[in-house]
Design an enzyme around this catalytic site. Structure first.
Site, PDB file in Angstrom:
ATOM      1  N   SER B  95      67.278  15.176 -10.401  1.00 20.22           N
ATOM      2  CA  SER B  95      68.204  16.298 -10.421  1.00 20.22           C
ATOM      3  C   SER B  95      69.117  16.261  -9.182  1.00 20.22           C
ATOM      4  O   SER B  95      69.723  15.230  -8.914  1.00 20.22           O
ATOM      5  CB  SER B  95      67.378  17.588 -10.496  1.00 20.22           C
ATOM      6  OG  SER B  95      68.178  18.687 -10.773  1.00 20.22           O
ATOM      7  N   ASP B 217      69.253  17.597 -22.349  1.00 19.53           N
ATOM      8  CA  ASP B 217      69.056  18.121 -20.986  1.00 19.53           C
ATOM      9  C   ASP B 217      70.149  19.156 -20.739  1.00 19.53           C
ATOM     10  O   ASP B 217      71.322  18.823 -20.647  1.00 19.53           O
ATOM     11  CB  ASP B 217      69.166  16.965 -19.980  1.00 19.53           C
ATOM     12  CG  ASP B 217      68.935  17.433 -18.541  1.00 19.53           C
ATOM     13  OD1 ASP B 217      68.966  18.664 -18.310  1.00 19.53           O
ATOM     14  OD2 ASP B 217      68.730  16.565 -17.680  1.00 19.53           O
ATOM     15  N   HIS B 245      64.905  18.530 -18.826  1.00 14.51           N
ATOM     16  CA  HIS B 245      65.434  18.113 -17.527  1.00 14.51           C
ATOM     17  C   HIS B 245      64.362  17.479 -16.641  1.00 14.51           C
ATOM     18  O   HIS B 245      64.670  16.975 -15.573  1.00 14.51           O
ATOM     19  CB  HIS B 245      66.050  19.329 -16.826  1.00 14.51           C
ATOM     20  CG  HIS B 245      66.803  18.990 -15.580  1.00 14.51           C
ATOM     21  ND1 HIS B 245      67.844  18.074 -15.560  1.00 14.51           N
ATOM     22  CD2 HIS B 245      66.676  19.431 -14.312  1.00 14.51           C
ATOM     23  CE1 HIS B 245      68.324  17.986 -14.321  1.00 14.51           C
ATOM     24  NE2 HIS B 245      67.624  18.791 -13.550  1.00 14.51           N
TER      25      HIS B 245
END
Lengths: 390, 263
Positions: B95, B217, B245
């Site tokens: 991320s 996602d 995610h």
């Protein structure tokens, strides 16, 4: 009571699921809804059919979705459940429905994820209450900050006077230190030079320098004392009789003689009683009076410096010849920055007599002047023990 | 332990020659990697750490100025690498840590020979032709809801400090530190994360780069991942079967296999 078991109702588990006082959702491992109950549909307006195949986060606001994906989803994966998560569901007509959710993973014996069960409770009232709490807390924190700021201000006000006094003392101390230090170096330098073999002319010059140093030192003392007095500190004195006064007075005279070798200073000391005084201050007073006499007295007439004690008081006189002080000047003689005339006046600032009279006052004494064509006489008198009996 | 290693709660395991450094994203801590990093311990020395504000990091080290941009976090990463003597290593960032790794690799190019970016996004907010996946208003709503939902946030964190009857192998200590986040710092980290724009940094990356992209996602879509691939010179993308995610948790085996194939 035999009737009891007859009246005990049977729970309808199908109905319990459909019409439970909470919402139920079951999610496949990929997060899609495969079963939900009627209660939830009643709350959010989507039929059970419409919910099939949707993902939980499709029922959330964008913010809630991001929050869910970054926080609750990992949490559920890691510990197998989450409890009391606050979410806002979006109803079919676009309204937000505040809820609390619990979730639990169901896994097979091998640890593979089978599905996820989610239970949903209405939390509008509770959320409102929580928001009130948050608002109150924010308000309380703001009030606390204000109170602290007000307190600081109040304390600052109270101590402002103290702070000014402290600042004044610091300023004077720093100023005195900064002015005196270089002067002390010059003084030390001249003393070292006198130990060298110097020509007669050089010796004279160094002696003159020493005189200037001691005069400068006296000036600094006066300026600082004046500043202290004017700024509200007054002249502080430390009265004691631990050491003889005569030594200090002799030193003052010696210094002045060095600075003005051509002038004659006759001394007569008869200090037979203990004098409770601030010796450095009395020395400063004497130095100021003698300096004044050197500056304004006739150069060809000796200066007389007489100090004596009786059983009650100390008396100090400085006498010089020369022109008398004009009557119109007599009133202002002890005022600061008063200068008798502008001719050669090495004392410069006109603070010497003012400081001397302040020192006299601080010792509970008096400083008076009498001037005639024959002589000008300054007389300082103080009790042997100021402010106390015997 | 040095102050840097303590500040970021750095944990080192494994026995290989090379280092592999794992960085967690917004919302959790190094526990994010607990199903992935052990698979590398035979070949690598694995390094796990918590960003300041998360997990077991030193909260006192948090500084609003330093951490007002991702550069503050990237500097921490470089400091950790320097401290450990990390060179020609593998970086794996999830991320927002993808971009933290990108910035660190630009700052210290010799530190990482390859980058693995899991669910990267160079910018979350749509802008002109660029599609980040979110409007400015949506991001503002998120940030507002974080600011305004204090108790909800705390309650969300509460499970992290409860027991964990179903997964005893996690152990008390780990359970207690799951995704523990200081709420005030988390708010700031959210702002920094979702307002960040690293599009100009991508072209400066010299390390070979693997992008791991999940399907569905909602935080970083395939489009966003594709943008990263197009703009990092020596990069390739693998699309995982995993959804969501956090493939490091939902499909750890797939993630491990993809990384191993790359390095």
């Amino acid at each position: 009571m035999s009737g009891d078991h007859i009246n005990t109702p049977t729970e309808d588990l199908e109905d319990l699921y459909e019409n439970a006082p909470c919402g139920y959702l079951s999610l496949r491992p990929d997060g899609r809804i495969f079963k939900s109950n009627a209660t939830l549909s009643g709350w959010i307006g989507f039929s059970q059919g419409e919910l099939l195949g949707k993902k939980l986060h499709e029922l959330l606001t964008t913010a809630g979705r991001m929050f869910y994906e970054t926080h609750f989803s990992p949490l559920l994966r890691m510990q197998g459940f989450f409890n009391e998560v606050a979410l806002d569901l979006v109803t079919k007509d676009g309204k937000k429905l505040p809820v609390l959710a619990n979730a639990m993973e169901r896994r097979d014996d091998a640890g593979n994820l089978l599905f996820i069960r989610v239970t949903i409770f209405l939390a509008a009232q509770r959320r409102r209450y929580e928001r009130d709490l948050v608002d109150l807390r924010t308000a309380a924190e703001a009030a606390k900050r204000e109170a602290i700021a007000a307190k600081v201000l109040a304390e600052a006000g109270l101590t402002e006077e103290q702070a000014v006094a402290e600042l004044r003392e610091q300023f004077i101390a720093v100023l005195g230190h900064d002015l005196r230090n270089p002067l002390a170096s010059i003084g030390a330098g001249t003393r070292m030079l006198l130990k060298e073999e110097l020509s007669e002319r050089a010796q004279k010059i160094v002696a003159l320098m020493q005189g200037s140093v001691s005069r400068m030192s006296g000036l600094i003392d006066n300026v600082l004392d004046f500043a202290r007095g004017r700024l509200g500190g007054g002249i502080a004195v430390d009265l004691n009789a631990r050491e003889p006064l005569e030594l200090v007075l002799q030193q003052v005279v010696d210094e002045l003689r060095v600075g003005s070798p051509s002038r004659l200073i006759e001394t007569h000391f008869e200090i037979t009683h203990k004098v409770y005084c601030d010796r450095a201050r009395i020395g400063q007073l004497a130095s100021n009076l003698l300096g004044n006499a050197l500056a304004h007295g006739a150069a060809d007439k000796p200066i007389q410096f007489v100090v004596s004690t009786t059983s009650e008081q100390l008396e100090m006189s400085v006498v010089n010849g020369g022109d008398p002080i004009p009557p119109e000047a007599m009133n202002r003689l002890f005022h600061p920055f008063f200068r008798g005339d502008v001719r050669d006046s090495p004392q410069g600032l006109g603070l010497g007599l003012h400081i001397a009279s302040e020192i006299a006052k601080a010792h509970g004494g008096t400083l008076v002047v009498a001037s005639s064509p024959i002589e000008t006489r300054f007389t300082f008198q103080m009790p042997l023990r100021p402010g106390g009996e015997g | 332990m040095s102050s840097t290693l303590k500040r970021n709660n750095v944990r080192i395991s494994g026995s290989g020659e090379r280092f592999i450094v794992f960085a967690h994203g917004f919302g959790c801590d190094q526990n994010m990697w607990r199903l992935v990093s052990p698979a590398f311990e035979n070949e690598f020395r694995t390094v796990l750490f918590d960003h300041v504000g998360a997990g077991g990091s030193d909260l006192a080290a948090y500084n609003t100025v330093k951490y007002s941009t991702l550069a503050g976090y990237a500097n921490d990463l470089v400091e950790i690498g320097d401290e450990l003597g990390v060179k020609d290593a593998v970086f794996v960032g999830h991320s927002v840590s993808s971009m933290i790794g990108v910035m660190a690799s630009i700052k210290a190019p010799e530190m990482f020979e390859s980058l693995v970016l899991v669910g990267p996004s160079a910018r979350y907010i749509d802008e002109g032709e660029y599609i980040g996946g979110f409007s400015r208003a949506q991001i503002d709503e998120l940030l507002e809801s974080l600011a305004d939902n204090h108790l909800g946030w705390s309650a969300a964190m509460a499970p992290a400090i409860m027991g964990n009857p179903d997964r005893p192998e996690l152990g008390e200590e780990l359970t207690n530190s799951f995704c523990r986040t200081d709420p005030d710092i988390a708010k700031e980290f959210a702002r920094v994360t979702f307002m960040s724009d690293n599009r100009d940094d991508l072209g400066k990356v010299t390390a070979r780069t693997l992008i791991l992209q999940c399907r569905e996602d909602i935080i970083a879509s395939e489009e966003v991942g594709e943008y990263v691939r197009q703009n990092i010179p020596n990069s390739e993308m693998v699309i995982l079967n995993a959804t969501g995610h956090c493939p490091n948790l939902s499909a750890p085996n797939e993630v491990v296999a993809a990384i191993k194939a790359f390095v």
